[in-house]
Design a protein around this motif. Structure first.
Motif, PDB file in Angstrom:
ATOM      1  N   THR A 308       0.856  -1.184   0.000  1.00  0.00           N
ATOM      2  CA  THR A 308       0.000   0.000   0.000  1.00  0.00           C
ATOM      3  C   THR A 308       0.891   1.233   0.000  1.00  0.00           C
ATOM      4  OG1 THR A 308      -0.122   0.257   2.407  1.00  0.00           O
ATOM      5  CG2 THR A 308      -1.681  -1.288   1.373  1.00  0.00           C
ATOM      6  N   ILE A 309       0.270   2.396  -0.167  1.00  0.00           N
ATOM      7  CA  ILE A 309       1.041   3.633  -0.202  1.00  0.00           C
ATOM      8  C   ILE A 309       1.804   3.857   1.100  1.00  0.00           C
ATOM      9  CG2 ILE A 309      -0.780   5.143   0.671  1.00  0.00           C
ATOM     10  CD1 ILE A 309       1.565   5.887  -2.313  1.00  0.00           C
ATOM     11  N   ASP A 310       1.316   3.286   2.204  1.00  0.00           N
ATOM     12  CA  ASP A 310       2.002   3.434   3.491  1.00  0.00           C
ATOM     13  C   ASP A 310       3.312   2.657   3.541  1.00  0.00           C
ATOM     14  OD1 ASP A 310      -0.042   5.048   4.461  1.00  0.00           O
ATOM     15  OD2 ASP A 310      -1.190   3.331   5.223  1.00  0.00           O
ATOM     16  N   ASP A 311       3.536   1.766   2.568  1.00  0.00           N
ATOM     17  CA  ASP A 311       4.745   0.939   2.565  1.00  0.00           C
ATOM     18  C   ASP A 311       5.897   1.576   1.792  1.00  0.00           C
ATOM     19  OD1 ASP A 311       3.521  -1.216   3.975  1.00  0.00           O
ATOM     20  OD2 ASP A 311       2.527  -1.824   2.116  1.00  0.00           O
ATOM     21  N   VAL A 312       5.656   2.714   1.147  1.00  0.00           N
ATOM     22  CA  VAL A 312       6.677   3.294   0.279  1.00  0.00           C
ATOM     23  C   VAL A 312       7.971   3.558   1.037  1.00  0.00           C
ATOM     24  CG1 VAL A 312       7.306   5.304  -1.124  1.00  0.00           C
ATOM     25  CG2 VAL A 312       5.034   4.268  -1.359  1.00  0.00           C
ATOM     26  N   GLY A 313       7.868   4.165   2.214  1.00  0.00           N
ATOM     27  CA  GLY A 313       9.062   4.458   3.004  1.00  0.00           C
ATOM     28  C   GLY A 313       9.833   3.206   3.365  1.00  0.00           C
ATOM     29  N   GLY A 314       9.120   2.141   3.750  1.00  0.00           N
ATOM     30  CA  GLY A 314       9.778   0.883   4.096  1.00  0.00           C
ATOM     31  C   GLY A 314      10.448   0.239   2.906  1.00  0.00           C
ATOM     32  N   ILE A 315       9.823   0.318   1.727  1.00  0.00           N
ATOM     33  CA  ILE A 315      10.420  -0.237   0.510  1.00  0.00           C
ATOM     34  C   ILE A 315      11.702   0.512   0.168  1.00  0.00           C
ATOM     35  CG2 ILE A 315      10.100  -0.510  -1.983  1.00  0.00           C
ATOM     36  CD1 ILE A 315       7.123  -1.032  -1.403  1.00  0.00           C
ATOM     37  N   ILE A 316      11.666   1.855   0.276  1.00  0.00           N
ATOM     38  CA  ILE A 316      12.861   2.650  -0.028  1.00  0.00           C
ATOM     39  C   ILE A 316      14.006   2.294   0.905  1.00  0.00           C
ATOM     40  CG2 ILE A 316      13.796   5.002   0.033  1.00  0.00           C
ATOM     41  CD1 ILE A 316      11.067   5.960  -1.023  1.00  0.00           C
TER      42      ILE A 316
END
Length: 448
Positions: A308-316
């Motif tokens: 989800t969009i909330d995961d972007v920071g974790g993916i980066i």
């Protein structure tokens, strides 16, 4: 010789340790077919169950007796009757079922009581508790056929089973139940095991069966091109049941699969179909990462999920170290936010430990798997295989015929998992235009 043994045993023992810790104090329900006993597998299965219980797993063992009842009927000159794969239990068949249940219970309890020196059962001291844990009701008349003394489970004595398990005993249940008026009913082992697992909210339901599991293409013949599917999501299992013919015998692919689906739908996290023909299949399925049979899992309970969009920071944060050392092509936040619906992530305790993305090219019936990444803290635990398998399933669900990857550092990992190298000219035209010839990435394809 001892040095070689140490080099094989120590890494193996360390590799199974996480599973030993994970399953401590969990509850497993094991469905043991009568065919396994008839095939002479009881002794080794009992030894494996004793070993699993010694590692603090609570075990409920439900045995079947199909071939034993049929043999009793044959000896009495009585022809067995079935309808839709279910035995019609007339009074003679009921007597045979009672005899078979008593004999099998005796054999199983005797096997758990052995403590011979220099055997796996030495000092095991497994206490077995069996009893009237099931209340039954008649199956009744179906399609005009009176099933007589064939029944179905009405109620499970959950409290009684839990008390027995808390006393560190193994609970043994025969597929036999009694109505409140004391009438006896012959039950299906598969139904009993599924109901018991569901009502206990067991952590695992494991069927030791005649079949090796569910194949990747269940309607096709067995072979190297059609291996056992070791992990099936609940959603896919439901789709398979719609495609497969209604089962009429245990050899049919849907026979055990539909019970696994029922268990998962009622809160059992994982249900397994294992071959009793393979010695140690219980141990291999429980304590080895890839297992040996088929596991049905409710993906809502799994840490592998759509991003989800909330995961972007974790993916980066996850991919940055691999971008710096050149393993991955750099992606900026805007790109990841734009493509977030293409990503899958593996999450442990709120932290993302793995990710992968799928970019389809529908006209060419293929898709690119990109950004496959597993944290260095989690490598070697199988998270990469989980992501790959889910990506493959997503591509199949889209009706695609293959997936491809571009890699500079991990070619051998993909080769071991069925990918083959191709020339960059193989790429879909739109992807070929973006290919970085200076980077010289290897192009690998896996066809379904």
């Amino acid at each position: 010789m001892s040095t070689v043994f140490n080099f094989t045993f120590v890494p193996w023992f360390r590799s199974v340790a996480p599973y030993i810790h994970k399953f401590r104090h969990q509850t497993f329900v094991v469905g043991l077919t009568g065919e396994a006993v008839a095939a002479g597998k009881l002794q080794n299965i009992v030894q494996d169950l004793a070993l699993i219980q010694a590692m603090s797993v609570k075990i409920v063992l439900v045995h079947g007796f199909r071939p034993q009842v049929s043999e009793q009927l044959r000896l009495k000159g009585h022809t067995p009757r079935h309808h839709r794969g279910v035995r019609v239990t007339d009074p003679i068949a009921l007597d045979c079922a009672q005899e078979a249940a008593g004999q099998l219970r005796y054999e199983i309890e005797a096997a758990f009581s052995q403590g011979l020196p220099n055997t796996p059962m030495a000092d095991a001291r497994v206490r077995v508790i069996s009893g009237n844990f099931l209340t039954a009701q008649p199956l009744g008349i179906v399609d005009g056929v009176d099933f007589q003394h064939t029944g179905k489970v009405r109620k499970v004595d959950v409290e009684g089973i839990q008390r027995a398990l808390e006393s560190q005993a193994l609970v043994l249940i025969s597929p036999f139940g009694f109505s409140p008026t004391g009438e006896a009913f012959n039950l299906s082992m598969e139904e009993v095991a599924t109901r018991v697992a569901s009502e206990l909210q067991a952590d695992k339901l494991l069927f030791l069966t005649e079949i090796p599991g569910v194949r990747e293409h269940p309607l096709q013949d067995a072979g190297e091109a059609n291996p056992i599917d070791t992990e099936i999501t609940l959603a896919r299992a439901r789709r398979l049941l719609q495609e497969l013919p209604e089962p009429t015998s245990p050899a049919d692919p849907a026979f055990y699969l539909e019970r696994c689906v029922q268990a998962c739908e009622h809160g059992v996290e994982r249900s397994h179909i294992l071959p009793f023909a393979v010695d140690g299949s219980l141990l291999l399925e429980i304590y080895v990462h890839d297992g040996i049979g088929t596991m049905v899992i409710d993906e809502k309970l799994e840490e592998l999920r759509e991003a989800t969009i909330d995961d972007v920071g974790g993916i980066i944060r996850l991919i940055e170290p691999f971008e710096r050392d050149g393993t991955l092509v750099k992606r900026n936040r805007t790109e990841i936010e734009r493509d977030i619906s293409s990503y899958l992530v593996i999450e442990h305790d709120g932290v993302i430990f793995g990710c992968a993305a799928l970019y389809p090219y529908p006209d060419e019936k293929t898709a690119e798997m990109a950004a496959l990444t597993v944290s260095s803290d989690s490598q070697g635990t199988g998270d990469g295989e989980k992501l790959l398998k889910r990506i493959e399933q997503r591509a199949r669900d889209m009706g695609l015929a293959s997936i491809f990857v571009l890699t500079t550092r991990t070619m051998h990992w993909f080769l071991k998992r069925g990918f083959v190298p191709v020339d960059p000219d193989w790429l879909p035209e739109a992807r070929k235009r973006k290919y970085n010839w200076d980077r010289k990435s290897q192009v690998l394809v896996k066809r379904f």
